[in-house]
Write a protein that holds these residues in place. Structure first.
Motif, PDB file in Angstrom:
ATOM      1  N   LEU A 125       0.822  -1.212   0.000  1.00 12.60           N
ATOM      2  CA  LEU A 125       0.000   0.000   0.000  1.00 12.60           C
ATOM      3  C   LEU A 125       0.859   1.267   0.000  1.00 12.60           C
ATOM      4  CD1 LEU A 125      -2.699  -1.272   2.451  1.00 12.60           C
ATOM      5  CD2 LEU A 125      -3.103  -0.609   0.084  1.00 12.60           C
ATOM      6  N   ARG A 157       2.971   1.778  -2.029  1.00 13.33           N
ATOM      7  CA  ARG A 157       3.144   2.107  -3.454  1.00 13.33           C
ATOM      8  C   ARG A 157       1.843   2.631  -4.070  1.00 13.33           C
ATOM      9  NH1 ARG A 157       6.077  -2.525  -2.737  1.00 13.33           N
ATOM     10  NH2 ARG A 157       4.652  -3.925  -3.832  1.00 13.33           N
ATOM     11  N   ALA A 158       0.827   2.811  -3.235  1.00 12.02           N
ATOM     12  CA  ALA A 158      -0.397   3.476  -3.680  1.00 12.02           C
ATOM     13  C   ALA A 158      -0.449   4.819  -2.955  1.00 12.02           C
ATOM     14  CB  ALA A 158      -1.622   2.628  -3.354  1.00 12.02           C
ATOM     15  N   THR A 174      -2.561   6.869   0.404  1.00 15.25           N
ATOM     16  CA  THR A 174      -3.396   5.994   1.224  1.00 15.25           C
ATOM     17  C   THR A 174      -3.334   6.437   2.690  1.00 15.25           C
ATOM     18  OG1 THR A 174      -2.923   4.127  -0.234  1.00 15.25           O
ATOM     19  CG2 THR A 174      -3.828   3.606   1.945  1.00 15.25           C
ATOM     20  N   SER A 186     -10.505   1.418   1.434  1.00 12.24           N
ATOM     21  CA  SER A 186      -9.406   2.374   1.527  1.00 12.24           C
ATOM     22  C   SER A 186      -9.920   3.808   1.652  1.00 12.24           C
ATOM     23  CB  SER A 186      -8.517   2.262   0.281  1.00 12.24           C
ATOM     24  OG  SER A 186      -7.507   3.243   0.320  1.00 12.24           O
ATOM     25  N   TYR A 238      -5.696   6.880  -8.247  1.00 15.26           N
ATOM     26  CA  TYR A 238      -5.513   5.883  -7.188  1.00 15.26           C
ATOM     27  C   TYR A 238      -5.703   4.476  -7.738  1.00 15.26           C
ATOM     28  CZ  TYR A 238      -5.558   3.831  -2.525  1.00 15.26           C
ATOM     29  OH  TYR A 238      -5.258   3.079  -1.410  1.00 15.26           O
ATOM     30  N   ASP A 275      -5.215   3.695 -10.782  1.00 15.27           N
ATOM     31  CA  ASP A 275      -4.015   3.459 -11.610  1.00 15.27           C
ATOM     32  C   ASP A 275      -2.872   2.919 -10.762  1.00 15.27           C
ATOM     33  OD1 ASP A 275      -5.169   4.243 -13.969  1.00 15.27           O
ATOM     34  OD2 ASP A 275      -4.594   6.359 -13.747  1.00 15.27           O
ATOM     35  N   ALA A 276      -2.734   3.488  -9.536  1.00 16.44           N
ATOM     36  CA  ALA A 276      -1.648   3.034  -8.662  1.00 16.44           C
ATOM     37  C   ALA A 276      -1.893   1.604  -8.196  1.00 16.44           C
ATOM     38  CB  ALA A 276      -1.528   3.965  -7.459  1.00 16.44           C
ATOM     39  N   LEU A 277      -3.156   1.298  -7.833  1.00 16.09           N
ATOM     40  CA  LEU A 277      -3.468  -0.065  -7.383  1.00 16.09           C
ATOM     41  C   LEU A 277      -3.157  -1.071  -8.490  1.00 16.09           C
ATOM     42  CD1 LEU A 277      -6.900   0.254  -5.485  1.00 16.09           C
ATOM     43  CD2 LEU A 277      -4.605   0.096  -4.516  1.00 16.09           C
ATOM     44  N   CYS A 278      -3.431  -0.684  -9.704  1.00 16.30           N
ATOM     45  CA  CYS A 278      -3.250  -1.617 -10.821  1.00 16.30           C
ATOM     46  C   CYS A 278      -1.908  -1.428 -11.506  1.00 16.30           C
ATOM     47  CB  CYS A 278      -4.385  -1.440 -11.834  1.00 16.30           C
ATOM     48  SG  CYS A 278      -5.998  -1.819 -11.134  1.00 16.30           S
ATOM     49  N   MET A 288       1.510  -1.003  -7.508  1.00 22.94           N
ATOM     50  CA  MET A 288       1.294  -2.032  -6.487  1.00 22.94           C
ATOM     51  C   MET A 288       1.393  -3.425  -7.099  1.00 22.94           C
ATOM     52  SD  MET A 288      -1.574  -1.808  -3.529  1.00 22.94           S
ATOM     53  CE  MET A 288      -2.585  -3.125  -4.140  1.00 22.94           C
ATOM     54  N   LYS A 332      -8.702  -2.356 -13.728  1.00 20.17           N
ATOM     55  CA  LYS A 332      -9.400  -1.193 -13.153  1.00 20.17           C
ATOM     56  C   LYS A 332     -10.912  -1.375 -13.264  1.00 20.17           C
ATOM     57  CE  LYS A 332      -8.206   3.075 -14.132  1.00 20.17           C
ATOM     58  NZ  LYS A 332      -7.705   4.206 -14.962  1.00 20.17           N
TER      59      LYS A 332
END
Lengths: 180, 450
Positions: A40, A42-43, A46, A78, A87, A89-92, A95, A119
């Protein structure tokens, strides 16, 4: 009903876990590193997030109706600095591996080979936020972290400055924090 | 909700519902070597266990028996039944070390042998009114183990109450215990149990402590199967906690460099009661022996009108242990995190002013609850070893926190005082999670798998 509180955003995703993969998923989640090594981290933005395995509905007695899940579900929830798009984009994206391993235990996860579909998967399994209370609706994460640092600094100062007279206290304050 | 059945006092072990207040206790930690002989012994002992049934006269000794998860398995409880026990109990205390703050000097690698771990299967608690009687009962118990065979003694712990119900840091203890609904006097003393909106207090629902009864949520929590095994049982936490008395006194001494009032008041601010037991929330300025002696007044307080902790600091030990009405919803959620404490001190007292004498001293801590995770572990992890629940950041309890030598605590006041650094004062020397079976369950265990 809003997924916004100030600039803070809420996201809840509820995805069905593939049969036979619940134990694997639990082991995976329990083994996730914490702190700076947490996926997380790297997201960015958060504030607070977690995954929860929901194996079954808990019956708490009447007036609740008994109900049972056919499958266990993985809940991801979250609170983060908005807006939602970057966000996701960061999760996928950054991360990456962790997201792939975790949601890879869920039915229908397309895999990060196809970020757009990933996404879309998260959005499709999104639960509408019915009540959202954010701890710091106006402050973005870097501001929160700076405030915590400052608080720590002031506390350390206060511990050291106890019992000092007004003049030496003022001098010590100016030395530590500046000012006229 | 089904109407609650009355508490089955003849079936419930006595120590669970009643603090015996016998001054001596011996704990034998047993391992099962031959299950068949062990079961026979257990069947014999089941008839010796003191139950919660009313006394005509207070007994001068008592025996109680507890079993670990490993013990249930070794005795022959089938896998299908074992699987119905909760994860905290099955994991055992050592596996929960990080959660409990059992790190560094308290880490399981450094624990004494034979108090916990996979080889500990049973624990016998023997309480007695005097040394002669306790020794005599201990010999009787040891003889019975020898005759039975099949069981080995891994370790023995001995506790003895200090004069005046003090603990080693010098505080009178044992003022506050949750009264259990349906047990003895149903009308609790002021300050006991759950605060009521209209004023007054009600006892805590029995299901918070005994399996098979409605709890504070109004439902009977899950109990292990079959019912004969689970019902009327409870979970017991045992911890041997060593107290660094010299370290505690040195901390007070150092803190007096910055604390502008008396040492007596400082000691009270850290704990929430003066050393004699006077609660700060009632009398914030000084102790009052007449109040301490009055059970209708010595526990009658709520913290509700002291949110800043100006009388009793928010982070004081007893306020953390039971924050009463200072928590939201009139403290309703606090009722889900109560425990029945049954501890006894061990080791000789250290006279005031004495240097370190190298003696081991502390408390053999015990508590009963329906859920180890929701009750003992929650209180230890969230209320003692963190401060977030009280808006105190990561400030920990001065006495029980796993301090790293940099921590602080705040005494609100005008001016406020910050006490820092704090070091660990209480270290875990060992411990385990036990099941406290009913009398019927003990009989069941003596015949299981046979």
């Amino acid at each position: 009903m809003s997924d916004r509180a100030g600039q803070a955003c809420a996201l809840t995703v509820l995805a069905p876990i593939e049969r036979g993969r619940q134990d694997l998923l639990r082991t995976l989640l329990q083994g996730l590193p914490t702190g700076a090594e947490s996926p997380l981290a790297r997201a960015p933005g958060t504030h607070f997030a977690r995954w929860v395995v929901v194996p079954q509905l808990v019956y708490q007695g009447p007036p609740q109706k008994r109900d049972e899940l056919d499958l266990a579900y993985l809940m991801f929830t979250s609170n983060f600095d908005g807006p939602l798009e970057p966000y996701l984009d960061a999760l996928c994206g950054p991360m990456g591996e962790a997201a792939d391993a975790i949601w890879g235990c869920c039915i229908g996860w397309p895999g990060l080979g196809d970020p757009a579909s990933a996404k879309a998967y998260l959005l499709r399994n999104r639960l509408a936020t019915s009540l959202f209370v954010a701890g710091y609706p106006q402050a973005r994460l870097p501001e929160v972290l700076r405030a915590l640092e400052l608080r720590e600094r002031v506390t350390r100062f206060a511990i050291g400055a106890q019992g000092q007279g007004a003049e030496s206290l003022a001098l010590a304050w100016r030395q530590e924090f500046g000012g006229p | 909700m089904n109407p609650a059945r009355p508490l089955q006092l003849e079936n419930i072990q006595g120590a669970l519902l009643r603090g015996y207040r016998l001054p001596l206790a011996t704990y034998l930690f047993l391992t099962v070597k031959a299950p068949a002989s062990a079961r026979l012994w257990l069947g014999e002992m089941a008839e010796e266990v003191l139950t919660a049934a009313p006394w005509e006269a207070k007994p001068d000794w008592a025996l109680n028996l507890y079993v670990t998860y490993a013990g249930l398995g070794v005795l022959g409880v089938p896998e299908s039944a074992l699987a119905t026990f909760p994860g905290d109990f099955r994991a055992g205390m050592a596996a929960r070390a990080d959660l409990l703050g059992d790190t560094g000097a308290s880490a399981p690698e450094r624990w004494e042998e034979g108090i916990g771990g996979p080889d500990v299967h049973l624990m016998v608690m023997l309480s007695g009114a005097d040394r002669r009687l306790t020794d005599e009962r201990r010999r009787w118990l040891r003889d019975s183990l020898e005759r039975a065979g099949g069981l080995g003694v891994l370790s023995e712990q001995r506790g003895g109450a200090l004069p005046g119900n003090r603990e080693h840091f010098g505080y009178a203890d044992g003022f506050s215990q949750p009264p259990v609904e349906g047990f003895e006097d149903d009308r609790p003393r002021p300050g006991g149990g759950a605060p009521q909106k209209q004023g007054g207090w009600r006892p805590i629902r029995a299901g918070e402590f005994v399996l098979g009864y409605p709890d504070e949520e109004g439902v009977s929590p899950p109990e292990p199967a079959p019912p004969v095994l689970g019902r009327d049982g409870s979970y017991l936490v045992f911890r041997k906690l060593a107290q660094d008395v010299v370290g505690f006194r040195a901390m007070l001494d150092r803190a007096m460099d910055v604390y502008p009032f008396s040492e007596e008041l400082l000691a009270a601010k850290l704990v929430g009661r003066f050393r004699d037991g006077t609660p700060l929330d009632r009398l914030p300025d000084g102790p009052d022996p007449s109040l301490v002696a009055d059970p209708d007044r010595n526990n009658d307080f709520r913290y509700a009108d002291d949110p800043e902790g100006l009388r009793c600091p928010v982070g004081a030990h007893v306020r953390r242990a039971n924050p009463r009405e200072s928590m939201p919803f009139q403290g309703k959620l606090v009722n889900r995190h109560r425990i029945l404490r049954r501890g006894i001190t061990y080791g000789p007292p250290l006279p005031e002013g004495s240097p370190e004498d190298g003696q081991d001293r502390g408390v053999l801590f015990m508590c009963f609850q329906a859920s180890i995770k929701r009750q003992f572990e929650f209180v230890q992890a969230q209320w003692f070893n963190d401060g977030n629940a009280f808006r105190l950041g990561d400030d920990k309890d001065v006495l029980l926190g796993d301090h790293d030598g940099t921590a602080k605590t705040l005494i609100p006041g005008r001016p406020p005082t910050l006490i820092s650094p704090l070091s660990r004062l209480v270290s875990t020397r060992g411990g385990e999670y036990f099941f406290c079976p009913s009398i019927a369950a003990l009989r069941h265990l003596s015949a299981v798998g046979a």
